[in-house]
Motif scaffolding. Structure first.
Motif, PDB file in Angstrom:
ATOM      1  N   PRO A 171      46.645  57.454  38.770  1.00  0.00           N
ATOM      2  CA  PRO A 171      45.775  56.267  38.668  1.00  0.00           C
ATOM      3  C   PRO A 171      46.557  54.964  38.842  1.00  0.00           C
ATOM      4  O   PRO A 171      47.638  54.805  38.271  1.00  0.00           O
ATOM      5  N   PHE A 172      45.993  54.057  39.634  1.00  0.00           N
ATOM      6  CA  PHE A 172      46.620  52.749  39.851  1.00  0.00           C
ATOM      7  C   PHE A 172      45.678  51.618  39.472  1.00  0.00           C
ATOM      8  O   PHE A 172      44.457  51.741  39.611  1.00  0.00           O
ATOM      9  N   ARG A 173      46.257  50.517  39.009  1.00  0.00           N
ATOM     10  CA  ARG A 173      45.526  49.257  38.833  1.00  0.00           C
ATOM     11  C   ARG A 173      45.785  48.421  40.077  1.00  0.00           C
ATOM     12  O   ARG A 173      46.877  48.486  40.655  1.00  0.00           O
ATOM     13  N   LEU A 174      44.800  47.630  40.443  1.00  0.00           N
ATOM     14  CA  LEU A 174      44.962  46.840  41.665  1.00  0.00           C
ATOM     15  C   LEU A 174      44.848  45.352  41.376  1.00  0.00           C
ATOM     16  O   LEU A 174      44.043  44.932  40.546  1.00  0.00           O
ATOM     17  N   TYR A 175      45.671  44.567  42.070  1.00  0.00           N
ATOM     18  CA  TYR A 175      45.582  43.112  41.969  1.00  0.00           C
ATOM     19  C   TYR A 175      45.368  42.517  43.357  1.00  0.00           C
ATOM     20  O   TYR A 175      45.960  42.962  44.327  1.00  0.00           O
ATOM     21  N   GLY A 176      44.510  41.489  43.396  1.00  0.00           N
ATOM     22  CA  GLY A 176      44.266  40.784  44.651  1.00  0.00           C
ATOM     23  C   GLY A 176      45.336  39.722  44.877  1.00  0.00           C
ATOM     24  O   GLY A 176      46.234  39.532  44.042  1.00  0.00           O
ATOM     25  N   PRO A 177      45.236  38.988  45.988  1.00  0.00           N
ATOM     26  CA  PRO A 177      46.319  38.091  46.408  1.00  0.00           C
ATOM     27  C   PRO A 177      46.317  36.708  45.757  1.00  0.00           C
ATOM     28  O   PRO A 177      47.327  36.017  45.822  1.00  0.00           O
ATOM     29  N   THR A 178      45.198  36.280  45.151  1.00  0.00           N
ATOM     30  CA  THR A 178      45.176  34.899  44.644  1.00  0.00           C
ATOM     31  C   THR A 178      45.957  34.805  43.337  1.00  0.00           C
ATOM     32  O   THR A 178      46.310  35.815  42.729  1.00  0.00           O
ATOM     33  N   CYS A 179      46.194  33.561  42.880  1.00  0.00           N
ATOM     34  CA  CYS A 179      47.009  33.362  41.682  1.00  0.00           C
ATOM     35  C   CYS A 179      46.198  33.464  40.396  1.00  0.00           C
ATOM     36  O   CYS A 179      46.735  33.276  39.305  1.00  0.00           O
ATOM     37  N   ASP A 180      44.896  33.721  40.495  1.00  0.00           N
ATOM     38  CA  ASP A 180      44.056  33.819  39.303  1.00  0.00           C
ATOM     39  C   ASP A 180      44.180  35.214  38.692  1.00  0.00           C
ATOM     40  O   ASP A 180      44.126  36.220  39.412  1.00  0.00           O
ATOM     41  N   SER A 181      44.332  35.274  37.363  1.00  0.00           N
ATOM     42  CA  SER A 181      44.515  36.592  36.752  1.00  0.00           C
ATOM     43  C   SER A 181      43.229  37.421  36.742  1.00  0.00           C
ATOM     44  O   SER A 181      43.283  38.628  36.517  1.00  0.00           O
ATOM     45  N   ILE A 182      42.056  36.804  36.943  1.00  0.00           N
ATOM     46  CA  ILE A 182      40.860  37.650  37.055  1.00  0.00           C
ATOM     47  C   ILE A 182      40.769  38.311  38.445  1.00  0.00           C
ATOM     48  O   ILE A 182      39.847  39.056  38.726  1.00  0.00           O
ATOM     49  N   ASP A 183      41.732  38.033  39.287  1.00  0.00           N
ATOM     50  CA  ASP A 183      41.767  38.672  40.609  1.00  0.00           C
ATOM     51  C   ASP A 183      42.418  40.054  40.463  1.00  0.00           C
ATOM     52  O   ASP A 183      43.508  40.313  40.974  1.00  0.00           O
ATOM     53  N   SER A 184      41.730  40.922  39.708  1.00  0.00           N
ATOM     54  CA  SER A 184      42.253  42.262  39.468  1.00  0.00           C
ATOM     55  C   SER A 184      41.096  43.246  39.451  1.00  0.00           C
ATOM     56  O   SER A 184      39.955  42.867  39.202  1.00  0.00           O
ATOM     57  N   ILE A 185      41.394  44.485  39.740  1.00  0.00           N
ATOM     58  CA  ILE A 185      40.364  45.515  39.833  1.00  0.00           C
ATOM     59  C   ILE A 185      40.816  46.698  38.997  1.00  0.00           C
ATOM     60  O   ILE A 185      41.860  47.301  39.275  1.00  0.00           O
ATOM     61  N   ASN A 186      40.040  47.004  37.968  1.00  0.00           N
ATOM     62  CA  ASN A 186      40.487  48.025  37.024  1.00  0.00           C
ATOM     63  C   ASN A 186      40.535  49.433  37.593  1.00  0.00           C
ATOM     64  O   ASN A 186      41.440  50.189  37.332  1.00  0.00           O
ATOM     65  N   GLY A 187      39.532  49.802  38.341  1.00  0.00           N
ATOM     66  CA  GLY A 187      39.486  51.178  38.837  1.00  0.00           C
ATOM     67  C   GLY A 187      39.221  52.138  37.704  1.00  0.00           C
ATOM     68  O   GLY A 187      38.244  51.948  37.013  1.00  0.00           O
ATOM     69  N   PRO A 188      40.013  53.157  37.415  1.00  0.00           N
ATOM     70  CA  PRO A 188      41.290  53.440  38.052  1.00  0.00           C
ATOM     71  C   PRO A 188      41.120  53.986  39.477  1.00  0.00           C
ATOM     72  O   PRO A 188      40.126  54.633  39.777  1.00  0.00           O
ATOM     73  N   ALA A 207      33.171  37.353  50.591  1.00  0.00           N
ATOM     74  CA  ALA A 207      34.561  36.877  50.587  1.00  0.00           C
ATOM     75  C   ALA A 207      34.641  35.347  50.576  1.00  0.00           C
ATOM     76  O   ALA A 207      33.924  34.675  51.303  1.00  0.00           O
ATOM     77  N   THR A 208      35.499  34.816  49.724  1.00  0.00           N
ATOM     78  CA  THR A 208      35.747  33.370  49.692  1.00  0.00           C
ATOM     79  C   THR A 208      37.110  33.074  50.330  1.00  0.00           C
ATOM     80  O   THR A 208      37.871  33.985  50.619  1.00  0.00           O
ATOM     81  N   ARG A 209      37.415  31.794  50.501  1.00  0.00           N
ATOM     82  CA  ARG A 209      38.695  31.390  51.082  1.00  0.00           C
ATOM     83  C   ARG A 209      39.635  30.880  50.002  1.00  0.00           C
ATOM     84  O   ARG A 209      40.629  30.216  50.313  1.00  0.00           O
ATOM     85  N   PHE A 210      39.327  31.177  48.756  1.00  0.00           N
ATOM     86  CA  PHE A 210      40.103  30.659  47.631  1.00  0.00           C
ATOM     87  C   PHE A 210      41.598  30.917  47.792  1.00  0.00           C
ATOM     88  O   PHE A 210      42.005  32.033  48.117  1.00  0.00           O
ATOM     89  N   ASN A 211      42.372  29.882  47.554  1.00  0.00           N
ATOM     90  CA  ASN A 211      43.833  29.992  47.550  1.00  0.00           C
ATOM     91  C   ASN A 211      44.417  30.282  48.947  1.00  0.00           C
ATOM     92  O   ASN A 211      45.554  30.705  49.087  1.00  0.00           O
ATOM     93  N   GLY A 212      43.589  30.075  49.977  1.00  0.00           N
ATOM     94  CA  GLY A 212      44.097  30.304  51.335  1.00  0.00           C
ATOM     95  C   GLY A 212      43.993  31.743  51.798  1.00  0.00           C
ATOM     96  O   GLY A 212      44.435  32.085  52.894  1.00  0.00           O
ATOM     97  N   PHE A 213      43.404  32.610  50.964  1.00  0.00           N
ATOM     98  CA  PHE A 213      43.204  34.001  51.382  1.00  0.00           C
ATOM     99  C   PHE A 213      41.749  34.194  51.825  1.00  0.00           C
ATOM    100  O   PHE A 213      40.992  33.245  51.888  1.00  0.00           O
ATOM    101  N   GLY A 214      41.363  35.429  52.086  1.00  0.00           N
ATOM    102  CA  GLY A 214      39.961  35.692  52.418  1.00  0.00           C
ATOM    103  C   GLY A 214      39.709  35.753  53.916  1.00  0.00           C
ATOM    104  O   GLY A 214      38.593  36.025  54.348  1.00  0.00           O
TER     105      GLY A 214
END
Ligand SMILES: *Cc1c(COP(=O)(O)O)cnc(C)c1O
Length: 398
Positions: free
Chosen positions: A315-332, A358-365
Motif C-alpha cells: 500500500p502507498f500514500r500519494l501526494y500531488g505536486p502543489t505545496c498545499d498539504s491537502i494535496d494528498s490522496i489516502n488510497g491506499p 483540474a485547476t492551474r493552482f501553483n503552476g500545475f494542472g
C-alpha cells in the motif's frame, strides 16, 4: 490528437513530461449505446462530467441527441459540434444574459428552475415566449449516493406546488426533474424520488409532460460495486408506469458519470519516493480531485515495460505536486513494492469529473491528451456486453 495502442505504449513511446488524460472514445460510445438502447425514454448527456469534444462526439455517434448543459460555454461547445442537438439548460440559476442568448442565439427551449424569481427571469428574458419547456427541479434525498447533491437546488413542499402551477401557465411543456446524487448505489432512490414528485404533481393538479430522473447512475470503482445498471432502469421504468398522475408524459434521464467514467484514465509520473509515500506530478488540485476529496478509490496500475520478477504489492500514500498539504490522496493504492522515481502510474475511471476538475493552482494542472485503444481498467458496460454475448452463444448452441 496522438493515438496509441494503450496507455503503456504511449508511456514507452513518449516518456511524457506532463500528466496524460487518456481518452477512450469507444468506451463512451459503448456506455451511451447501452443507455440509448435500454433506457425507455430520452437520454441527455450531462456535459459537465467530461466536456471533451472526443467524448461529445462519441456519445453523439451512439445516438445521443440531447445534452444537459449548465452554462453558455457548454451551450456553445455542443451547438458548435452537434447542430441538430437539443440543448437543455439545466442549471436552476442562470444569468439574464445567458437565458437571453441561449433562447435567441442558440434556440434553447428547455430551461430548468427551482424558484419563482428564476421563472420570472426566464419569462422576461425570452420576451414572454410561448414555446418554453420549463422543468421544475424538485428537492429529493441524496441518501443512497456516494456524492451528495442535496441542499443546494430543488423546490420542496408548498413552494414546489406553487411553482408547478405558475410554470404550467407560462410554458408549452411542463417537466419535473430531480437528482438523487452522483454515483447512486440503490435503484430504490429513483422510485422514492418519483413518489415525492407524484405527490407534488397531485397537490398542484397540473398536467406534466416530462419526467426527468436526472443523473446519478453509478459505475464500478474498487471496493464499490454497484447493482447492475439494468436494475436502475427497470426500477425507473416501473416507477414511471405507476405514477398515477401522468397521462402522456415523456421520460428523460441525464447520465454524466455513467457515460464517460470508463472513457478516461490519467497517467502520472512518480517524481520522488519517500518510504511508502509517492510524490506525483498530478493530484488533488488536478485530475485526481475526486480521489482526494470525494472518498472514491480509483483503480491504479504501474505502467512498466519489462516483465521482471513479479513484485509483491504494497500500500502507498500519494501526494500531488502543489505545496498545499491537502494535496494528498489516502488510497491506499496497492502498487509493486519497488515503485520508484520515473515510474508512470495509470489511474482508471477518471473520465468523469477528472480532467474536467483540474485547476492551474501553483503552476500545475497542465496535461497532455491522447486517444488510447486498450480496454478501460474496469467496465460495467464491457461485462454487460460480454454477458449478452454468452447468452447469445448459449442460445445459438441450444
Ligand atoms: C451533474 C448533473 C448530472 C450528471 O450527474 P451524474 O451523477 O454524473 O450522472 C445530471 N443532471 C444535473 C442537473 C447535474 O447537475
Amino acid at each position: 490528437m496522438d493515438r496509441h495502442q494503450s496507455a503503456l505504449a504511449l508511456v514507452l513511446a513518449d516518456q511524457p513530461e506532463l500528466p496524460v488524460h487518456c481518452l477512450r472514445p469507444e468506451a463512451a460510445k459503448k456506455a451511451a449505446d447501452f443507455f440509448v438502447r435500454r433506457f425507455p425514454g430520452d437520454v441527455l448527456y450531462a456535459v459537465k462530467a467530461n466536456p471533451h469534444p472526443v467524448i461529445i462526439d462519441a456519445v453523439y455517434a451512439a445516438g445521443v441527441r440531447s445534452f444537459d448543459v449548465a452554462s453558455l460555454p457548454e451551450i456553445e461547445l455542443v451547438a458548435g459540434r452537434c447542430p441538430d442537438a437539443r440543448l437543455a439548460f439545466m442549471h436552476p440559476v442562470k444569468s439574464r444574459h445567458a437565458i437571453r442568448k441561449a433562447y435567441f442565439d442558440y434556440g434553447v427551449r428547455v430551461f430548468v428552475l427551482d424558484s419563482l424569481d428564476e421563472l420570472d427571469k426566464i419569462i422576461k428574458e425570452t420576451n414572454g415566449a410561448k414555446d418554453l419547456h420549463l422543468i421544475v427541479r424538485i428537492a429529493v434525498s441524496s441518501d443512497y449516493a456516494q456524492h451528495k447533491l442535496n441542499g443546494k437546488f430543488g423546490a420542496a413542499g408548498h413552494e414546489a406546488v406553487l411553482l408547478l402551477r405558475q410554470a404550467r401557465s407560462a410554458c408549452e411543456e411542463l417537466g419535473v426533474s430531480f437528482h438523487v446524487g452522483s454515483q447512486c448505489m440503490r435503484p430504490e432512490a429513483y422510485r422514492a424520488a418519483m413518489e415525492i414528485v407524484s405527490d407534488l404533481i397531485r397537490q398542484a393538479q397540473v398536467t406534466v409532460d416530462i419526467v426527468d430522473v436526472g443523473g446519478g447512475f453509478p459505475v464500478a470503482y474498487p471496493q464499490l460495486t454497484p447493482p447492475p445498471l439494468t436494475s436502475f432502469i427497470d426500477e425507473i421504468a416501473a416507477a414511471f408506469e405507476s405514477m398515477p398522475v401522468l397521462e402522456n408524459a415523456d421520460l428523460w434521464c441525464e447520465p454524466g458519470r455513467a457515460l464517460c467514467a470508463e472513457a478516461g484514465s490519467h497517467v502520472v509520473r512518480v517524481e520522488l519516493r519517500k518510504g511508502d509515500a509517492l510524490y506525483l506530478n498530478d493530484g488533488a488540485y488536478g485530475a485526481l480531485f475526486d480521489a482526494a476529496h470525494d472518498g472514491l478509490i480509483y483503480p491504479a496500475r504501474l505502467l512498466r515495460a519489462k516483465k521482471g520478477p513479479r513484485r509483491q504489492l504494497k500500500p502507498f500514500r500519494l501526494y500531488g505536486p502543489t505545496c498545499d498539504s491537502i494535496d494528498s490522496i489516502n488510497g491506499p493504492f496497492m502498487l509493486p513494492s519497488d515503485v520508484h522515481e520515473g515510474d508512470y502510474i495509470e489511474f482508471g475511471q477518471t473520465g468523469a469529473y477528472g480532467a474536467a476538475l483540474a485547476t492551474r493552482f501553483n503552476g500545475f494542472g497542465d496535461y497532455i491528451e491522447a486517444i488510447v485503444d486498450d480496454a478501460p481498467m474496469m467496465s460495467v458496460f464491457g461485462e454487460t456486453v460480454e454477458a449478452e454475448n454468452v447468452v447469445a452463444l448459449r442460445a445459438a448452441k441450444a
